[in-house]
Write an enzyme that holds these catalytic residues in place. Structure first.
Site, mmCIF file in Angstrom:
data_model
loop_
_atom_site.group_PDB
_atom_site.id
_atom_site.type_symbol
_atom_site.label_atom_id
_atom_site.label_comp_id
_atom_site.label_asym_id
_atom_site.label_seq_id
_atom_site.Cartn_x
_atom_site.Cartn_y
_atom_site.Cartn_z
ATOM 1 N N HIS A 34 -5.850 1.849 -4.319
ATOM 2 C CA HIS A 34 -4.956 1.316 -3.291
ATOM 3 C C HIS A 34 -4.591 -0.124 -3.611
ATOM 4 O O HIS A 34 -5.200 -0.777 -4.455
ATOM 5 C CB HIS A 34 -5.602 1.422 -1.893
ATOM 6 C CG HIS A 34 -6.759 0.492 -1.665
ATOM 7 N ND1 HIS A 34 -7.043 -0.068 -0.438
ATOM 8 C CD2 HIS A 34 -7.729 0.026 -2.495
ATOM 9 C CE1 HIS A 34 -8.119 -0.826 -0.512
ATOM 10 N NE2 HIS A 34 -8.559 -0.784 -1.755
ATOM 11 N N CYS A 54 0.807 -1.224 0.000
ATOM 12 C CA CYS A 54 0.000 0.000 0.000
ATOM 13 C C CYS A 54 0.842 1.276 0.000
ATOM 14 O O CYS A 54 0.633 2.184 -0.822
ATOM 15 C CB CYS A 54 -0.978 -0.003 1.171
ATOM 16 S SG CYS A 54 -0.213 0.022 2.812
ATOM 17 N N HIS A 106 -2.531 1.223 6.873
ATOM 18 C CA HIS A 106 -2.935 1.129 5.464
ATOM 19 C C HIS A 106 -3.132 2.529 4.911
ATOM 20 O O HIS A 106 -3.481 3.472 5.631
ATOM 21 C CB HIS A 106 -4.228 0.324 5.323
ATOM 22 C CG HIS A 106 -4.559 0.003 3.904
ATOM 23 N ND1 HIS A 106 -3.789 -0.829 3.111
ATOM 24 C CD2 HIS A 106 -5.573 0.444 3.093
ATOM 25 C CE1 HIS A 106 -4.310 -0.914 1.901
ATOM 26 N NE2 HIS A 106 -5.388 -0.138 1.861
#
Length: 389
Positions: free
Chosen positions: A361, A301, A349
């Protein structure tokens, strides 16, 4: 002659005690009930589908957290290795200079020995731990020529600096060993969490996997609904801001000499950079999530967001918990395309906002870079929004 011994009642012995048949039957019933009671929970030991889903999600999140630690340790290891290599190169150069200075002093000592001058002093010098300690003696320093004094000073300086650099190199090597240990630990943690998640999923039946997929679709539908709601809020807010700006411009024009102003928005430079970052991110859609990856074939990520903004000329740190501090925090309703959206209390994240409640993402292992609602894991999962440039 008939026996007068009484016949033994039917039954068995338990722990050396004679028991009648009725007691035996009762004990047998108790044993069966006990077995049933112990066997019953075995069917309940299997976790529910919801529990499996939560456990798998938790494991993936823990893996992401461990991935950030891995990324951080890897970055530190790379920097430390470069520092160690630089220090070792420096030590090698200084050692060469030290050897040259020692050779020059040796030539002076040899000359003194050949001429018979100061032979004892020369021997003392060669055995001394620190040349300066010896040459500081007044009687010897008075006999030294200017060139010899310079040679001694140079030797002492080179020796001191070389020892200092060797100590720095030793300490850096120790730090490198420590960060390499952290790297190894973090890597093992990621692999263990992912293996546990895969094991849980492998135990699901086909029916359970279908039900799990249905639950996931419901979550995505709810996430899409929340994204639409945010998009409406942002559109309404933007419209209100534009109307207020128009009213202000009208008031300024009527109060002035009639000249108009067409000043560009203050954030036009950010919008230009964000457009480049988003163009890069969109080009990565479909590439696999791989923990620790920074492209070009795969990403995790923070690797994706770092690479996207690098394409726009902006350098971001490697990990999510560093990226969250690399910009200005803005409210969710003020989020603009290009902003970074961070998730969870431990900031494990991140995605890049594209507008209308959506982001690009790299979700988790086993998935691919994709567009998705920022509410993909519920509204409460959103930690903050940061504008990085």
């Amino acid at each position: 002659m008939a026996s007068h011994r009484k016949s033994r009642p039917a039954g068995t012995r338990v722990a050396g005690i004679r028991t009648p048949a009725l007691a035996t039957a009762a004990l047998t019933s108790v044993a069966l009930l006990s077995q049933s009671a112990n066997a019953a929970p075995e069917a309940d030991d299997k976790p529910s589908l919801e529990e499996v889903e939560k456990k798998v999600d938790d494991l993936y999140r823990q893996a992401e957290s461990a991935t950030d630690k891995y990324n951080s340790a890897k970055e530190k290891t790379t920097k430390q290795r470069k520092r160690v290599d630089t220090l070792l190169d420096d030590v090698a150069k200084r050692t060469q200079k030290l050897n040259e200075a020692r050779e020059e002093l040796g030539s002076f000592a040899a000359a003194q020995y050949r001429t018979g001058a100061s032979a004892p002093d020369t021997a003392t010098f060669l055995l001394a731990d620190t040349p300066q300690d010896y040459f500081d003696q007044t009687q010897l320093m008075n006999r030294m020529t200017g060139r010899q004094k310079v040679a001694v000073d140079d030797y002492v300086t080179q020796q001191s600096e070389t020892m200092k650099k060797r100590q720095e190199a030793t300490e850096s090597l120790e730090t490198l060993t420590e960060t390499q240990g952290d790297l190894k630990t973090a890597k093992a943690t990621v692999q263990r969490k992912l293996a546990d998640a895969r094991e849980l999923l492998s135990k699901l039946t086909a029916e359970e996997k279908a039900r799990l997929a249905a639950i996931e679709r419901e979550k995505q539908q709810e996430a899409a609904r929340k994204a639409d709601e945010l998009a409406r809020q942002q559109a309404a807010q933007q419209k209100a801001q534009e109307e207020a700006a128009q009213q202000q411009d009208s008031g300024s024009a009527s109060a002035g000499s009639g000249s108009s102003s067409s000043t560009a928005p203050a954030d036009s430079s950010y919008a230009t950079k964000a457009e480049k970052a988003l163009a890069f991110a969109r080009a990565q859609i479909g590439k696999p999530y791989v923990w620790g990856a920074v492209g070009p074939g795969s990403y995790d990520c923070s690797g994706l967001t770092q690479a996207a903004w690098k394409a726009a000329g902006v350098t971001l740190p490697r990990t999510t918990y560093d990226q969250v501090n690399a910009g200005t925090t803005v409210s969710l309703t003020d989020a603009q395309p290009g902003d970074l959206v961070f998730f969870y209390d431990d900031v494990t994240h991140v995605g890049i906002y594209i507008g209308n409640g959506m982001m690009i993402h790299a979700p988790k292992p086993g998935t691919y870079v994709r567009e998705e609602s920022i509410y993909y894991d519920g509204e409460s999962a959103i930690h903050s929004v940061v504008r990085p440039a």
